[in-house]
Design an enzyme around this catalytic site. Structure first.
Site, PDB file in Angstrom:
ATOM      1  N   LYS A  14      18.307  -3.812  14.089  1.00 53.48           N
ATOM      2  CA  LYS A  14      18.168  -3.416  15.496  1.00 53.48           C
ATOM      3  C   LYS A  14      17.367  -4.458  16.284  1.00 53.48           C
ATOM      4  O   LYS A  14      17.729  -4.811  17.394  1.00 53.48           O
ATOM      5  CB  LYS A  14      17.474  -2.047  15.615  1.00 53.48           C
ATOM      6  CG  LYS A  14      18.216  -0.905  14.929  1.00 53.48           C
ATOM      7  CD  LYS A  14      17.606   0.445  15.241  1.00 53.48           C
ATOM      8  CE  LYS A  14      16.229   0.641  14.663  1.00 53.48           C
ATOM      9  NZ  LYS A  14      16.161   0.751  13.191  1.00 53.48           N
ATOM     10  N   ARG A  89      14.278   8.975  18.063  1.00 51.36           N
ATOM     11  CA  ARG A  89      14.378   9.161  16.616  1.00 51.36           C
ATOM     12  C   ARG A  89      14.480  10.629  16.229  1.00 51.36           C
ATOM     13  O   ARG A  89      14.563  10.942  15.046  1.00 51.36           O
ATOM     14  CB  ARG A  89      13.139   8.580  15.963  1.00 51.36           C
ATOM     15  CG  ARG A  89      13.373   7.219  15.271  1.00 51.36           C
ATOM     16  CD  ARG A  89      12.023   6.790  14.745  1.00 51.36           C
ATOM     17  NE  ARG A  89      12.009   5.826  13.732  1.00 51.36           N
ATOM     18  CZ  ARG A  89      11.760   4.525  13.925  1.00 51.36           C
ATOM     19  NH1 ARG A  89      11.628   4.049  15.136  1.00 51.36           N
ATOM     20  NH2 ARG A  89      11.665   3.716  12.898  1.00 51.36           N
ATOM     21  N   ARG A 128      11.730  -8.726   4.282  1.00 49.13           N
ATOM     22  CA  ARG A 128      11.008  -8.836   5.557  1.00 49.13           C
ATOM     23  C   ARG A 128       9.508  -8.658   5.328  1.00 49.13           C
ATOM     24  O   ARG A 128       8.690  -9.327   5.957  1.00 49.13           O
ATOM     25  CB  ARG A 128      11.537  -7.765   6.527  1.00 49.13           C
ATOM     26  CG  ARG A 128      10.923  -7.840   7.916  1.00 49.13           C
ATOM     27  CD  ARG A 128      11.612  -6.924   8.889  1.00 49.13           C
ATOM     28  NE  ARG A 128      11.109  -5.568   8.851  1.00 49.13           N
ATOM     29  CZ  ARG A 128      11.581  -4.554   9.601  1.00 49.13           C
ATOM     30  NH1 ARG A 128      12.583  -4.764  10.428  1.00 49.13           N
ATOM     31  NH2 ARG A 128      11.063  -3.353   9.516  1.00 49.13           N
ATOM     32  N   ARG A 134       3.877  -6.296   7.846  1.00 50.50           N
ATOM     33  CA  ARG A 134       3.898  -4.850   8.089  1.00 50.50           C
ATOM     34  C   ARG A 134       3.661  -4.107   6.787  1.00 50.50           C
ATOM     35  O   ARG A 134       4.445  -4.248   5.843  1.00 50.50           O
ATOM     36  CB  ARG A 134       5.260  -4.431   8.674  1.00 50.50           C
ATOM     37  CG  ARG A 134       5.391  -4.744  10.148  1.00 50.50           C
ATOM     38  CD  ARG A 134       6.721  -4.315  10.700  1.00 50.50           C
ATOM     39  NE  ARG A 134       7.043  -2.911  10.445  1.00 50.50           N
ATOM     40  CZ  ARG A 134       8.070  -2.287  11.001  1.00 50.50           C
ATOM     41  NH1 ARG A 134       8.870  -2.940  11.839  1.00 50.50           N
ATOM     42  NH2 ARG A 134       8.312  -1.034  10.734  1.00 50.50           N
ATOM     43  N   ARG A 146      10.650   6.266   4.496  1.00 50.61           N
ATOM     44  CA  ARG A 146      11.136   6.038   5.860  1.00 50.61           C
ATOM     45  C   ARG A 146      12.626   6.346   5.944  1.00 50.61           C
ATOM     46  O   ARG A 146      13.107   6.873   6.946  1.00 50.61           O
ATOM     47  CB  ARG A 146      10.858   4.593   6.296  1.00 50.61           C
ATOM     48  CG  ARG A 146       9.393   4.371   6.640  1.00 50.61           C
ATOM     49  CD  ARG A 146       9.026   2.910   6.578  1.00 50.61           C
ATOM     50  NE  ARG A 146       9.629   2.112   7.608  1.00 50.61           N
ATOM     51  CZ  ARG A 146       9.775   0.777   7.524  1.00 50.61           C
ATOM     52  NH1 ARG A 146       9.356   0.126   6.468  1.00 50.61           N
ATOM     53  NH2 ARG A 146      10.326   0.116   8.510  1.00 50.61           N
TER      54      ARG A 146
HETATM   55  P1  AMP Z   1       9.900   0.733  13.610  1.00 50.79           P
HETATM   56  O1  AMP Z   1       9.195  -0.521  14.030  1.00 50.79           O
HETATM   57  O2  AMP Z   1      10.910   1.197  14.621  1.00 50.79           O
HETATM   58  O3  AMP Z   1      10.466   0.643  12.220  1.00 50.79           O
HETATM   59  O4  AMP Z   1       8.792   1.884  13.560  1.00 50.79           O
HETATM   60  C1  AMP Z   1       7.694   1.825  12.668  1.00 50.79           C
HETATM   61  C2  AMP Z   1       7.054   3.191  12.549  1.00 50.79           C
HETATM   62  O5  AMP Z   1       6.574   3.627  13.826  1.00 50.79           O
HETATM   63  C3  AMP Z   1       7.975   4.313  12.092  1.00 50.79           C
HETATM   64  O6  AMP Z   1       8.092   4.374  10.689  1.00 50.79           O
HETATM   65  C4  AMP Z   1       7.285   5.543  12.676  1.00 50.79           C
HETATM   66  O7  AMP Z   1       6.138   5.890  11.905  1.00 50.79           O
HETATM   67  C5  AMP Z   1       6.782   5.017  14.017  1.00 50.79           C
HETATM   68  N1  AMP Z   1       7.780   5.203  15.101  1.00 50.79           N
HETATM   69  C6  AMP Z   1       8.426   4.235  15.794  1.00 50.79           C
HETATM   70  N2  AMP Z   1       9.237   4.742  16.721  1.00 50.79           N
HETATM   71  C7  AMP Z   1       9.124   6.095  16.604  1.00 50.79           C
HETATM   72  C8  AMP Z   1       9.753   7.191  17.271  1.00 50.79           C
HETATM   73  N3  AMP Z   1      10.672   6.994  18.248  1.00 50.79           N
HETATM   74  N4  AMP Z   1       9.394   8.444  16.888  1.00 50.79           N
HETATM   75  C9  AMP Z   1       8.468   8.658  15.930  1.00 50.79           C
HETATM   76  N5  AMP Z   1       7.860   7.677  15.239  1.00 50.79           N
HETATM   77  C10 AMP Z   1       8.180   6.395  15.576  1.00 50.79           C
END
Ligand code: AMP
Length: 193
Positions: A14, A89, A128, A134, A146
């Site tokens: 993404k 999400r 990654r 991260r 996740r």
């Molecule tokens: P990402 O960078 O999109 O993989 O997000 C990393 C982490 O942030 C996720 O595993 C969630 O813990 C949190 N997170 C990001 N976006 C959301 C969302 N829209 N709703 C809930 N948690 C989120």
């Protein structure tokens, strides 16, 4: 406005596709993951609370991410459009997003879903993790968690947009440029519709 939801499990690509789409269409990138990581690095109270959940591979509460998106939309009213990456999400987040955009007489143009099988996701995320710094990319058990969160809470968001006739799936395994070209084709068709 052109408002895109880029959808898919963690590691689907993404972020990579977002960058290319932003460049082509002049959109504002709204990644809730990036916004949360920025709160963490600034040491805010919100960031500290979110970090606990993120470090466990769990979603943060809907109201937290909806609040962040609401203020970003309000700050960028003159934008050509937005690309929502990692948001919504959950179905309540998708409903809230529709309501937020409605306030400005806008809506989601389409959702593009990048489809990648679980084995490939784990492989990509571990790779990654070697450079991203991260913590949630570094551990296979956490990555699996996740993916479970995605399968249980996030997958239904695809049905939400399918019911609105806005869901388009693309094979997320292949050349970055090919995936980008397919995304552009979909966007072109949705803009004409
Ligand atoms: P990402 O960078 O999109 O993989 O997000 C990393 C982490 O942030 C996720 O595993 C969630 O813990 C949190 N997170 C990001 N976006 C959301 C969302 N829209 N709703 C809930 N948690 C989120």
């Amino acid at each position: 406005m052109l408002n895109l939801v880029l959808f898919g499990p963690p590691g689907a690509g993404k972020g990579t596709q977002s960058q290319k789409l932003i460049e082509k269409y002049g959109l504002i990138h709204l990644s809730t993951g990036d916004l949360l990581r920025s709160e963490i690095s600034q040491g805010t109270e919100l960031g500290l609370k979110a970090k606990k959940l993120m470090d466990e591979g769990l979603l943060v509460p809907d109201e937290v991410v909806i609040g962040m998106i609401e203020s970003k939309i309000a700050d960028n009213r003159d934008a050509a459009g937005f690309i929502f990456d990692g948001f919504p999400r959950t179905v309540p987040q998708a409903e809230a997003l529709d309501q937020l955009l409605e306030k400005y007489d806008q809506g989601i143009t389409c959702m593009i879903a990048l489809q990648v099988d679980e084995q490939e996701l784990v492989k990509r995320l571990l790779l990654r993790g070697k450079t991203s710094g991260r913590p949630d990319d570094a551990d296979e058990a956490l990555i699996q968690k996740r993916v479970v969160e995605y399968n249980t809470k996030t997958r239904p968001v695809a049905d939400y947009y399918a019911q609105q006739g806005k869901f388009y799936a693309i094979d997320g395994i292949g050349e970055i440029e090919d995936i980008f070209a397919k995304s552009c084709e979909i966007i072109g068709a949705c803009q004409l519709a």
